[in-house]
Design a protein around this motif. Structure first.
Motif, PDB file in Angstrom:
ATOM      1  N   VAL A 227       0.846  -1.193   0.000  1.00 37.60           N
ATOM      2  CA  VAL A 227       0.000   0.000   0.000  1.00 37.60           C
ATOM      3  C   VAL A 227       0.883   1.245   0.000  1.00 37.60           C
ATOM      4  CG1 VAL A 227      -1.843   1.247   1.194  1.00 37.60           C
ATOM      5  CG2 VAL A 227      -1.746  -1.264   1.317  1.00 37.60           C
ATOM      6  N   LEU A 228       0.501   2.207  -0.842  1.00 39.32           N
ATOM      7  CA  LEU A 228       1.221   3.477  -0.933  1.00 39.32           C
ATOM      8  C   LEU A 228       0.367   4.571  -0.304  1.00 39.32           C
ATOM      9  CD1 LEU A 228       3.749   4.895  -2.185  1.00 39.32           C
ATOM     10  CD2 LEU A 228       2.347   5.321  -4.212  1.00 39.32           C
ATOM     11  N   HIS A 229       0.798   5.058   0.851  1.00 44.36           N
ATOM     12  CA  HIS A 229       0.110   6.198   1.474  1.00 44.36           C
ATOM     13  C   HIS A 229       0.695   7.488   0.897  1.00 44.36           C
ATOM     14  CE1 HIS A 229      -2.229   4.481   4.990  1.00 44.36           C
ATOM     15  NE2 HIS A 229      -1.780   3.432   4.318  1.00 44.36           N
ATOM     16  N   GLY A 230      -0.004   8.594   1.148  1.00 46.28           N
ATOM     17  CA  GLY A 230       0.501   9.881   0.667  1.00 46.28           C
ATOM     18  C   GLY A 230       0.403  10.004  -0.834  1.00 46.28           C
ATOM     19  N   GLY A 231      -0.696   9.511  -1.419  1.00 51.31           N
ATOM     20  CA  GLY A 231      -0.833   9.460  -2.880  1.00 51.31           C
ATOM     21  C   GLY A 231      -0.876  10.817  -3.566  1.00 51.31           C
ATOM     22  N   THR A 232      -1.251  11.867  -2.834  1.00 50.22           N
ATOM     23  CA  THR A 232      -1.337  13.200  -3.451  1.00 50.22           C
ATOM     24  C   THR A 232       0.038  13.699  -3.874  1.00 50.22           C
ATOM     25  OG1 THR A 232      -3.238  13.762  -2.092  1.00 50.22           O
ATOM     26  CG2 THR A 232      -2.006  15.623  -3.039  1.00 50.22           C
ATOM     27  N   ASP A 269     -22.592  22.714  -2.082  1.00 48.19           N
ATOM     28  CA  ASP A 269     -22.774  22.199  -3.455  1.00 48.19           C
ATOM     29  C   ASP A 269     -21.544  22.483  -4.315  1.00 48.19           C
ATOM     30  OD1 ASP A 269     -25.238  21.639  -2.633  1.00 48.19           O
ATOM     31  OD2 ASP A 269     -26.303  22.911  -4.090  1.00 48.19           O
ATOM     32  N   VAL A 270     -21.038  23.707  -4.183  1.00 45.92           N
ATOM     33  CA  VAL A 270     -19.863  24.108  -4.973  1.00 45.92           C
ATOM     34  C   VAL A 270     -18.660  23.269  -4.537  1.00 45.92           C
ATOM     35  CG1 VAL A 270     -18.391  26.057  -5.653  1.00 45.92           C
ATOM     36  CG2 VAL A 270     -20.805  26.445  -5.107  1.00 45.92           C
ATOM     37  N   ALA A 271     -18.544  23.038  -3.229  1.00 44.02           N
ATOM     38  CA  ALA A 271     -17.420  22.259  -2.707  1.00 44.02           C
ATOM     39  C   ALA A 271     -17.512  20.800  -3.176  1.00 44.02           C
ATOM     40  CB  ALA A 271     -17.394  22.343  -1.184  1.00 44.02           C
ATOM     41  N   GLN A 272     -18.720  20.275  -3.217  1.00 46.92           N
ATOM     42  CA  GLN A 272     -18.892  18.889  -3.704  1.00 46.92           C
ATOM     43  C   GLN A 272     -18.519  18.793  -5.179  1.00 46.92           C
ATOM     44  OE1 GLN A 272     -23.001  18.369  -2.327  1.00 46.92           O
ATOM     45  NE2 GLN A 272     -22.287  16.636  -1.085  1.00 46.92           N
ATOM     46  N   GLU A 273     -18.898  19.806  -5.935  1.00 45.08           N
ATOM     47  CA  GLU A 273     -18.556  19.837  -7.358  1.00 45.08           C
ATOM     48  C   GLU A 273     -17.028  19.866  -7.535  1.00 45.08           C
ATOM     49  OE1 GLU A 273     -20.525  19.487  -9.931  1.00 45.08           O
ATOM     50  OE2 GLU A 273     -18.954  19.907 -11.424  1.00 45.08           O
ATOM     51  N   ALA A 274     -16.357  20.595  -6.653  1.00 47.17           N
ATOM     52  CA  ALA A 274     -14.884  20.678  -6.727  1.00 47.17           C
ATOM     53  C   ALA A 274     -14.265  19.304  -6.444  1.00 47.17           C
ATOM     54  CB  ALA A 274     -14.365  21.715  -5.734  1.00 47.17           C
ATOM     55  N   VAL A 275     -14.843  18.557  -5.513  1.00 48.92           N
ATOM     56  CA  VAL A 275     -14.341  17.204  -5.222  1.00 48.92           C
ATOM     57  C   VAL A 275     -14.558  16.306  -6.442  1.00 48.92           C
ATOM     58  CG1 VAL A 275     -14.693  15.129  -3.799  1.00 48.92           C
ATOM     59  CG2 VAL A 275     -14.694  17.396  -2.725  1.00 48.92           C
ATOM     60  N   TYR A 276     -15.738  16.414  -7.029  1.00 50.21           N
ATOM     61  CA  TYR A 276     -16.057  15.587  -8.203  1.00 50.21           C
ATOM     62  C   TYR A 276     -15.039  15.828  -9.326  1.00 50.21           C
ATOM     63  CZ  TYR A 276     -18.748  13.536 -12.040  1.00 50.21           C
ATOM     64  OH  TYR A 276     -19.134  12.766 -13.118  1.00 50.21           O
ATOM     65  N   ARG A 277     -14.744  17.096  -9.572  1.00 55.20           N
ATOM     66  CA  ARG A 277     -13.791  17.422 -10.652  1.00 55.20           C
ATOM     67  C   ARG A 277     -12.393  16.912 -10.325  1.00 55.20           C
ATOM     68  NH1 ARG A 277     -16.326  22.366 -10.872  1.00 55.20           N
ATOM     69  NH2 ARG A 277     -14.582  23.297  -9.750  1.00 55.20           N
ATOM     70  N   ALA A 278     -12.004  17.061  -9.060  1.00 55.84           N
ATOM     71  CA  ALA A 278     -10.679  16.558  -8.652  1.00 55.84           C
ATOM     72  C   ALA A 278     -10.617  15.041  -8.804  1.00 55.84           C
ATOM     73  CB  ALA A 278     -10.385  16.964  -7.207  1.00 55.84           C
ATOM     74  N   MET A 279     -11.719  14.380  -8.485  1.00 55.90           N
ATOM     75  CA  MET A 279     -11.776  12.920  -8.626  1.00 55.90           C
ATOM     76  C   MET A 279     -11.601  12.501 -10.090  1.00 55.90           C
ATOM     77  SD  MET A 279     -12.348  11.046  -5.833  1.00 55.90           S
ATOM     78  CE  MET A 279     -13.046   9.554  -6.524  1.00 55.90           C
ATOM     79  N   LEU A 280     -12.268  13.223 -10.999  1.00 61.95           N
ATOM     80  CA  LEU A 280     -12.145  12.867 -12.424  1.00 61.95           C
ATOM     81  C   LEU A 280     -10.694  13.001 -12.883  1.00 61.95           C
ATOM     82  CD1 LEU A 280     -15.284  14.351 -14.233  1.00 61.95           C
ATOM     83  CD2 LEU A 280     -15.009  12.114 -13.161  1.00 61.95           C
ATOM     84  N   ASP A 281     -10.026  14.083 -12.443  1.00 63.27           N
ATOM     85  CA  ASP A 281      -8.612  14.265 -12.820  1.00 63.27           C
ATOM     86  C   ASP A 281      -7.773  13.103 -12.289  1.00 63.27           C
ATOM     87  OD1 ASP A 281      -9.206  16.620 -14.013  1.00 63.27           O
ATOM     88  OD2 ASP A 281      -8.478  17.906 -12.381  1.00 63.27           O
ATOM     89  N   LEU A 282      -8.000  12.735 -11.040  1.00 65.19           N
ATOM     90  CA  LEU A 282      -7.204  11.649 -10.440  1.00 65.19           C
ATOM     91  C   LEU A 282      -7.434  10.337 -11.186  1.00 65.19           C
ATOM     92  CD1 LEU A 282      -7.872  12.498  -6.687  1.00 65.19           C
ATOM     93  CD2 LEU A 282      -5.597  12.335  -7.723  1.00 65.19           C
ATOM     94  N   ILE A 283      -8.696  10.023 -11.410  1.00 67.36           N
ATOM     95  CA  ILE A 283      -9.042   8.740 -12.015  1.00 67.36           C
ATOM     96  C   ILE A 283      -8.536   8.647 -13.461  1.00 67.36           C
ATOM     97  CG2 ILE A 283     -11.023   7.383 -12.869  1.00 67.36           C
ATOM     98  CD1 ILE A 283     -12.511   8.358 -10.288  1.00 67.36           C
ATOM     99  N   LYS A 284      -8.749   9.747 -14.208  1.00 63.74           N
ATOM    100  CA  LYS A 284      -8.444   9.685 -15.646  1.00 63.74           C
ATOM    101  C   LYS A 284      -6.985  10.004 -15.955  1.00 63.74           C
ATOM    102  CE  LYS A 284     -13.064  10.956 -17.157  1.00 63.74           C
ATOM    103  NZ  LYS A 284     -13.843  11.686 -18.133  1.00 63.74           N
ATOM    104  N   ASP A 285      -6.394  10.947 -15.199  1.00 65.26           N
ATOM    105  CA  ASP A 285      -5.069  11.444 -15.601  1.00 65.26           C
ATOM    106  C   ASP A 285      -3.927  11.017 -14.692  1.00 65.26           C
ATOM    107  OD1 ASP A 285      -6.338  12.745 -17.658  1.00 65.26           O
ATOM    108  OD2 ASP A 285      -6.636  14.573 -16.472  1.00 65.26           O
ATOM    109  N   GLU A 286      -4.214  10.690 -13.431  1.00 62.06           N
ATOM    110  CA  GLU A 286      -3.111  10.364 -12.514  1.00 62.06           C
ATOM    111  C   GLU A 286      -3.016   8.861 -12.268  1.00 62.06           C
ATOM    112  OE1 GLU A 286      -0.972  12.631 -11.520  1.00 62.06           O
ATOM    113  OE2 GLU A 286      -2.112  14.241 -12.474  1.00 62.06           O
ATOM    114  N   LEU A 287      -4.135   8.251 -11.889  1.00 57.20           N
ATOM    115  CA  LEU A 287      -4.098   6.824 -11.531  1.00 57.20           C
ATOM    116  C   LEU A 287      -4.402   5.925 -12.729  1.00 57.20           C
ATOM    117  CD1 LEU A 287      -6.167   7.296  -8.243  1.00 57.20           C
ATOM    118  CD2 LEU A 287      -3.712   6.847  -8.339  1.00 57.20           C
TER     119      LEU A 287
END
Ligand code: 13P
Length: 300
Positions: A227-232, A269-287
């Motif tokens: 397991v790799l912690h500190g993934g950010t 709502d705006v904060a949740q949207e920001a999490v959603y966008r960050a998740m898409l970047d992580l899933i599609k571009d980083e991981l």
């Protein structure tokens, strides 16, 4: 499939299972939505420090929210860091915390004895493995020092990396896995946690490197998913190389927490949207785990 089978399959197939920390309850919905929308798979998780120092309230509150939102094609619930000695040097009733999590439907659990001696860490971990076995739930343990959660100045990152100070010893890793019976092992190989102290939690996280050669040595001897912690903030080339050398689970917190906190003054709502966008970047571009659900749940 239970979480143990899923992580083992990811390990064999060379896919990462990300774990996403939920320090604020409203972060869970966009995390699960993004996993579903990208047909990928991840763990929803909470660490003790997130109900002590942030706003996830309790392990029961996270579990209750999870039961409402879960999607078993895309998610499982994991208990992250329950330390034996916490980031402030306080001894924790780790058995009580983990037993409560098991009674509340957590599907994998982490015991963090990394601030103990090797022998004490083995003993505490073995104890938790015996408890979790009764629930058929896999255990993650940590060996070596993944820094960052403590308050106060960190030593220079470059010096740490060069000296390998706190890195998991490959020989200790073999002994630790054999004697503790842990299912997964969190390792220190250059990775650091994003800061959580009041002074440091809004700072941009440093770009950590991974000592791939060192990881390869651990991987040869440990014999379990790592397991790799500190993934950010770990550069993609290191993430992808590390997956080739035994990393099957990658923990991510800061990369979704900071966008949430930064957007919160403009509304949940705006904060949740920001999490959603960050998740898409992580899933599609980083991981690079878009559509990982099909591989994990598909034919061998
Ligand atoms: P980051 O905050 O650096 O993503 O680390 C998360 C983590 O390892 C939680 O266990």
């Amino acid at each position: 499939m239970n979480t143990s089978e899923i992580v083992n399959k990811a390990w064999r197939k060379g896919i990462a299972i990300p774990g996403f920390n939920i320090p604020y309850l409203p972060m869970m919905a966009p995390v699960i939505e993004a996993l579903r929308d990208t047909n990928s798979f991840g763990l929803v998780m909470v660490a003790r420090l997130e109900w002590k120092k942030f706003e996830s309230k309790s392990l029961e509150a996270i579990s209750a929210e999870y039961q409402k939102l879960k999607d078993e094609n895309h998610t499982r619930l994991h208990l992250d860091h329950i330390p034996v000695i916490d980031e402030d040097g306080i001894r924790v009733d780790f058995e009580e915390n983990i037993s409560r999590a098991l009674d509340n439907g957590y599907e994998s659990v982490m015991i963090d004895g990394s601030r103990l001696s090797l022998n004490e860490n083995i003993e505490c971990t073995r104890n938790i493995v015996e408890i979790a076995e009764k629930y058929n739930v896999p255990v993650e343990a940590e060996l070596g020092a993944v820094m960052g959660h403590e308050s106060g100045r960190m030593p220079s990152y470059d010096e740490l990396f060069e000296s390998k100070k706190g890195f998991t010893s490959p020989d200790d890793a073999r002994r630790f896995v054999e004697e503790s019976g842990t299912d997964w092992l969190s390792v220190a190989i250059g990775n650091v946690h994003g800061a959580i102290s009041v002074a440091g939690k809004q700072e941009k996280k440093l770009e950590a490197k991974i000592d791939i050669e060192h990881l390869a040595k651990i991987n040869k001897l440990a014999g379990v998913p790592l397991v790799l912690h500190g993934g950010t903030g770990i550069r993609r080339k290191y993430i992808l190389e590390s997956i080739k050398h035994g990393i099957a689970k990658i923990n991510v917190a800061t990369a979704i927490r900071q966008p949430y906190e930064n957007a919160l003054p403009r509304g949940v709502d705006v904060a949740q949207e920001a999490v959603y966008r960050a998740m898409l970047d992580l899933i599609k571009d980083e991981l690079l785990i878009e559509n990982s659900k099909d591989i994990l749940f598909g034919e061998e």
